[in-house]
Scaffold this motif. Structure first.
Motif, PDB file in Angstrom:
ATOM      1  N   LEU A   1       0.811  -1.221   0.000  1.00  0.00           N
ATOM      2  CA  LEU A   1       0.000   0.000   0.000  1.00  0.00           C
ATOM      3  C   LEU A   1       0.844   1.271   0.000  1.00  0.00           C
ATOM      4  O   LEU A   1       0.513   2.236  -0.699  1.00  0.00           O
ATOM      5  CB  LEU A   1      -0.970  -0.019   1.188  1.00  0.00           C
ATOM      6  CG  LEU A   1      -2.093  -1.043   1.069  1.00  0.00           C
ATOM      7  CD1 LEU A   1      -2.901  -1.109   2.356  1.00  0.00           C
ATOM      8  CD2 LEU A   1      -2.993  -0.733  -0.119  1.00  0.00           C
ATOM      9  N   VAL A   2       1.928   1.281   0.754  1.00  0.00           N
ATOM     10  CA  VAL A   2       2.799   2.468   0.774  1.00  0.00           C
ATOM     11  C   VAL A   2       3.331   2.755  -0.622  1.00  0.00           C
ATOM     12  O   VAL A   2       3.321   3.907  -1.085  1.00  0.00           O
ATOM     13  CB  VAL A   2       3.961   2.286   1.778  1.00  0.00           C
ATOM     14  CG1 VAL A   2       5.066   3.304   1.543  1.00  0.00           C
ATOM     15  CG2 VAL A   2       3.447   2.367   3.209  1.00  0.00           C
ATOM     16  N   HIS A   3       3.761   1.715  -1.315  1.00  0.00           N
ATOM     17  CA  HIS A   3       4.313   1.939  -2.651  1.00  0.00           C
ATOM     18  C   HIS A   3       3.236   2.218  -3.695  1.00  0.00           C
ATOM     19  O   HIS A   3       3.487   2.907  -4.676  1.00  0.00           O
ATOM     20  CB  HIS A   3       5.260   0.802  -3.043  1.00  0.00           C
ATOM     21  CG  HIS A   3       6.557   0.897  -2.309  1.00  0.00           C
ATOM     22  ND1 HIS A   3       6.733   0.326  -1.063  1.00  0.00           N
ATOM     23  CD2 HIS A   3       7.691   1.563  -2.599  1.00  0.00           C
ATOM     24  CE1 HIS A   3       7.948   0.620  -0.637  1.00  0.00           C
ATOM     25  NE2 HIS A   3       8.555   1.366  -1.541  1.00  0.00           N
ATOM     26  N   SER A   4       2.031   1.740  -3.462  1.00  0.00           N
ATOM     27  CA  SER A   4       0.917   2.105  -4.352  1.00  0.00           C
ATOM     28  C   SER A   4       0.651   3.608  -4.261  1.00  0.00           C
ATOM     29  O   SER A   4       0.437   4.276  -5.279  1.00  0.00           O
ATOM     30  CB  SER A   4      -0.354   1.330  -3.973  1.00  0.00           C
ATOM     31  OG  SER A   4      -0.179  -0.043  -4.197  1.00  0.00           O
ATOM     32  N   VAL A   5       0.683   4.140  -3.053  1.00  0.00           N
ATOM     33  CA  VAL A   5       0.480   5.585  -2.862  1.00  0.00           C
ATOM     34  C   VAL A   5       1.652   6.364  -3.464  1.00  0.00           C
ATOM     35  O   VAL A   5       1.456   7.415  -4.092  1.00  0.00           O
ATOM     36  CB  VAL A   5       0.278   5.929  -1.376  1.00  0.00           C
ATOM     37  CG1 VAL A   5       0.271   7.427  -1.150  1.00  0.00           C
ATOM     38  CG2 VAL A   5      -1.011   5.304  -0.863  1.00  0.00           C
TER      39      VAL A   5
ATOM     40  N   THR B   1       8.854  16.221 -12.487  1.00  0.00           N
ATOM     41  CA  THR B   1       8.641  16.679 -13.856  1.00  0.00           C
ATOM     42  C   THR B   1       9.571  15.962 -14.832  1.00  0.00           C
ATOM     43  O   THR B   1       9.379  16.059 -16.026  1.00  0.00           O
ATOM     44  CB  THR B   1       8.849  18.201 -13.965  1.00  0.00           C
ATOM     45  OG1 THR B   1      10.150  18.522 -13.512  1.00  0.00           O
ATOM     46  CG2 THR B   1       7.793  18.937 -13.156  1.00  0.00           C
ATOM     47  N   ASP B   2      10.575  15.255 -14.322  1.00  0.00           N
ATOM     48  CA  ASP B   2      11.478  14.473 -15.165  1.00  0.00           C
ATOM     49  C   ASP B   2      10.756  13.173 -15.546  1.00  0.00           C
ATOM     50  O   ASP B   2      10.620  12.266 -14.732  1.00  0.00           O
ATOM     51  CB  ASP B   2      12.772  14.175 -14.409  1.00  0.00           C
ATOM     52  CG  ASP B   2      13.774  13.381 -15.233  1.00  0.00           C
ATOM     53  OD1 ASP B   2      13.352  12.572 -16.086  1.00  0.00           O
ATOM     54  OD2 ASP B   2      14.985  13.555 -15.021  1.00  0.00           O
ATOM     55  N   GLY B   3      10.300  13.116 -16.793  1.00  0.00           N
ATOM     56  CA  GLY B   3       9.493  11.993 -17.239  1.00  0.00           C
ATOM     57  C   GLY B   3      10.186  10.652 -17.165  1.00  0.00           C
ATOM     58  O   GLY B   3       9.589   9.659 -16.757  1.00  0.00           O
TER      59      GLY B   3
ATOM     60  N   LEU C   1       3.686   9.857  -8.049  1.00  0.00           N
ATOM     61  CA  LEU C   1       4.429  10.056  -9.302  1.00  0.00           C
ATOM     62  C   LEU C   1       3.476  10.369 -10.448  1.00  0.00           C
ATOM     63  O   LEU C   1       3.721  11.261 -11.249  1.00  0.00           O
ATOM     64  CB  LEU C   1       5.242   8.809  -9.648  1.00  0.00           C
ATOM     65  CG  LEU C   1       6.473   8.537  -8.812  1.00  0.00           C
ATOM     66  CD1 LEU C   1       7.102   7.223  -9.236  1.00  0.00           C
ATOM     67  CD2 LEU C   1       7.472   9.673  -8.927  1.00  0.00           C
ATOM     68  N   GLY C   2       2.403   9.612 -10.518  1.00  0.00           N
ATOM     69  CA  GLY C   2       1.429   9.811 -11.591  1.00  0.00           C
ATOM     70  C   GLY C   2       0.728  11.155 -11.522  1.00  0.00           C
ATOM     71  O   GLY C   2       0.251  11.669 -12.524  1.00  0.00           O
TER      72      GLY C   2
ATOM     73  N   TRP D   1      10.720   5.326 -14.637  1.00  0.00           N
ATOM     74  CA  TRP D   1      11.582   4.282 -14.096  1.00  0.00           C
ATOM     75  C   TRP D   1      11.340   4.041 -12.616  1.00  0.00           C
ATOM     76  O   TRP D   1      11.358   2.889 -12.162  1.00  0.00           O
ATOM     77  CB  TRP D   1      13.056   4.568 -14.384  1.00  0.00           C
ATOM     78  CG  TRP D   1      13.393   4.153 -15.779  1.00  0.00           C
ATOM     79  CD1 TRP D   1      13.578   4.952 -16.867  1.00  0.00           C
ATOM     80  CD2 TRP D   1      13.519   2.816 -16.250  1.00  0.00           C
ATOM     81  NE1 TRP D   1      13.805   4.193 -17.980  1.00  0.00           N
ATOM     82  CE2 TRP D   1      13.782   2.875 -17.634  1.00  0.00           C
ATOM     83  CE3 TRP D   1      13.427   1.562 -15.639  1.00  0.00           C
ATOM     84  CZ2 TRP D   1      13.973   1.739 -18.408  1.00  0.00           C
ATOM     85  CZ3 TRP D   1      13.615   0.423 -16.421  1.00  0.00           C
ATOM     86  CH2 TRP D   1      13.886   0.521 -17.792  1.00  0.00           C
ATOM     87  N   ALA D   2      11.092   5.087 -11.859  1.00  0.00           N
ATOM     88  CA  ALA D   2      10.776   4.899 -10.437  1.00  0.00           C
ATOM     89  C   ALA D   2       9.477   4.112 -10.294  1.00  0.00           C
ATOM     90  O   ALA D   2       9.387   3.177  -9.482  1.00  0.00           O
ATOM     91  CB  ALA D   2      10.675   6.246  -9.725  1.00  0.00           C
TER      92      ALA D   2
END
Length: 131
Positions: free
Chosen positions: A51-55, A66-68, A60-61, A73-74
């Motif tokens: 859940l932490v990484h889903s958030v 701003t670095d696409g 990011l989304g 990649w993250a």
């Protein structure tokens, strides 16, 4: 870049949904099984990381970076981390094959790489969005 953000946000939604479902399963339907196997803590750890990484993927989304390329990649690293780290813990908690044990640290490494990308990109670019 807008399509990438849309797919990242979509992935966060799907992964977040799955994390809540798996958390509920562990707390209710699978609780007795997990308790008998002494693996409820392992399941709980998987759900927390999931859940932490889903958030984090959602952030990011929604424009955290701003670095696409770094953003994509993250997100990829964190998705891989959820699948490998959390997925292997879910499997191990349910007495899955022992081959899952060595997969867990690979998923953890994917999480770390994703966070390192965020840190490095944030230092390199003054274009970190206000969230």
């Amino acid at each position: 870049m807008e399509n990438a953000r849309r797919w990242i946000a979509f992935s966060a939604g799907v992964l977040g949904f799955a994390g809540v479902v798996l958390g509920a399963l562990g707390a209710h339907a699978l609780k007795e099984t997990l308790t008998l196997r002494s693996s409820l803590d392992t399941w709980h750890t998987a759900v927390i990381y999931h859940l932490v990484h889903s958030v984090a993927i959602l952030a990011l989304g929604r424009g955290l970076l701003t670095d696409g390329k770094a953003m994509i990649w993250a997100a990829r690293c964190w998705i891989v981390g959820i699948v490998l780290f959390c997925g292997s813990l879910y499997g191990l908690a349910l007495a899955g094959p022992t081959i899952l044990g060595p997969i867990t640290p690979i998923g953890g490494l994917a999480f770390l790489i994703g966070w390192a990308l965020i840190a490095i990109t944030s230092l390199k670019s003054p274009n970190v969005s206000n969230v």
